[in-house]
Design a protein around this motif. Structure first.
Motif, mmCIF file in Angstrom:
data_model
loop_
_atom_site.group_PDB
_atom_site.id
_atom_site.type_symbol
_atom_site.label_atom_id
_atom_site.label_comp_id
_atom_site.label_asym_id
_atom_site.label_seq_id
_atom_site.Cartn_x
_atom_site.Cartn_y
_atom_site.Cartn_z
ATOM 1 N N MET A 56 31.021 0.489 109.898
ATOM 2 C CA MET A 56 29.698 1.056 110.156
ATOM 3 C C MET A 56 29.553 2.478 109.616
ATOM 4 O O MET A 56 28.582 3.156 109.907
ATOM 5 C CB MET A 56 29.385 1.029 111.647
ATOM 6 N N GLY A 57 30.516 2.921 108.833
ATOM 7 C CA GLY A 57 30.419 4.244 108.237
ATOM 8 C C GLY A 57 31.015 5.312 109.122
ATOM 9 O O GLY A 57 31.596 5.021 110.165
ATOM 10 N N SER A 58 30.871 6.553 108.690
ATOM 11 C CA SER A 58 31.471 7.656 109.417
ATOM 12 C C SER A 58 30.553 8.868 109.415
ATOM 13 O O SER A 58 29.851 9.134 108.435
ATOM 14 C CB SER A 58 32.808 8.039 108.780
ATOM 15 N N ALA A 71 31.258 8.210 104.270
ATOM 16 C CA ALA A 71 31.508 6.779 104.109
ATOM 17 C C ALA A 71 30.288 6.038 104.649
ATOM 18 O O ALA A 71 29.874 6.247 105.785
ATOM 19 C CB ALA A 71 32.767 6.370 104.870
ATOM 20 N N THR A 72 29.705 5.190 103.819
ATOM 21 C CA THR A 72 28.472 4.503 104.182
ATOM 22 C C THR A 72 28.713 3.379 105.184
ATOM 23 O O THR A 72 29.832 2.904 105.365
ATOM 24 C CB THR A 72 27.789 3.911 102.933
ATOM 25 N N PRO A 128 22.267 3.915 109.831
ATOM 26 C CA PRO A 128 22.924 4.427 108.626
ATOM 27 C C PRO A 128 23.860 5.596 108.931
ATOM 28 O O PRO A 128 23.640 6.341 109.890
ATOM 29 C CB PRO A 128 21.769 4.896 107.737
ATOM 30 N N ALA A 129 24.878 5.729 108.109
ATOM 31 C CA ALA A 129 25.732 6.915 108.157
ATOM 32 C C ALA A 129 24.931 8.064 107.542
ATOM 33 O O ALA A 129 23.925 7.832 106.863
ATOM 34 C CB ALA A 129 27.012 6.660 107.368
ATOM 35 N N PRO A 130 25.348 9.298 107.757
ATOM 36 C CA PRO A 130 24.622 10.416 107.153
ATOM 37 C C PRO A 130 24.571 10.290 105.620
ATOM 38 O O PRO A 130 25.452 9.710 104.998
ATOM 39 C CB PRO A 130 25.442 11.644 107.565
ATOM 40 N N PRO A 139 26.763 21.348 105.743
ATOM 41 C CA PRO A 139 26.653 20.172 106.613
ATOM 42 C C PRO A 139 26.631 20.572 108.092
ATOM 43 O O PRO A 139 27.212 21.590 108.473
ATOM 44 C CB PRO A 139 27.909 19.354 106.293
ATOM 45 N N THR A 140 25.951 19.769 108.898
ATOM 46 C CA THR A 140 25.894 20.018 110.339
ATOM 47 C C THR A 140 26.879 19.132 111.095
ATOM 48 O O THR A 140 27.011 19.261 112.301
ATOM 49 C CB THR A 140 24.465 19.776 110.876
ATOM 50 N N THR A 141 27.535 18.231 110.387
ATOM 51 C CA THR A 141 28.528 17.341 110.991
ATOM 52 C C THR A 141 29.924 17.889 110.702
ATOM 53 O O THR A 141 30.092 18.734 109.819
ATOM 54 C CB THR A 141 28.438 15.932 110.375
ATOM 55 N N PRO A 142 30.930 17.373 111.412
ATOM 56 C CA PRO A 142 32.303 17.740 111.035
ATOM 57 C C PRO A 142 32.579 17.258 109.609
ATOM 58 O O PRO A 142 32.003 16.261 109.167
ATOM 59 C CB PRO A 142 33.174 16.968 112.036
#
Length: 154
Positions: A56-58, A71-72, A128-130, A139-142
């Motif tokens: 499911m992506g990351s 990762a999509t 969806p993944a980012p 980026p706002t994610t890790p």
């Protein structure tokens, strides 16, 4: 089973190359390293596949000179394409690092078909993944910072 993780396991029997099946697709997804990036928590569980999260992506990004990539969600890709379309995508895809898109082209077509069947068997596609973030945006994610080595001047 609240609070307990279900784990997807692969039978010990080897699946013949050339066979098109969900079981072969599971094997291809493991050997091909798909879960390494496209399944959150896979590495942390030492390779146990949680079917609820599988492919499911990351939300963890990979940041380098190309920007930040994620990762999509492969379930979403497989859900909106025919098997033929999915295989065609794998044969033509070019992506940003760290995805080794060139390795996909080395797969047998039957393995691509099996991978599609396996991904589709996992159930609901989820969200969806980012999306990729351009190099000039934070980026706002890790994320993992990747720094390519400097090439010596000749």
């Amino acid at each position: 089973m609240e609070g307990r993780m279900r784990v997807l396991t692969m039978p010990n029997a080897a699946f013949a190359q050339g066979e098109v099946s969900v079981e072969r697709g599971l094997q291809v997804s493991i050997i091909g390293g798909c879960h390494d990036c496209h399944t959150e928590g896979y590495s942390e569980t030492e390779g146990k596949i949680d079917p609820e999260k599988a492919l499911m992506g990351s939300s963890v990004g990979w940041r380098g000179p190309w920007g930040t990539t994620y990762a999509t969600n492969l379930r979403r890709d497989a859900a909106v394409m025919s098997e033929r379309g999915f295989v065609g995508m794998l044969k033509r895809i070019r992506t940003f690092p760290p995805m080794p898109w060139y390795n996909l082209r080395a797969m047998e077509e039957s393995d691509m078909q099996s991978l599609n069947q396996y991904i589709r068997s996992l159930g609901k596609p989820g969200k969806p993944a980012p999306s990729r973030i351009h190099p000039d945006k934070e980026p706002t994610t890790p994320y993992v910072q990747l720094v390519p080595p400097q090439m010596p001047n000749n």
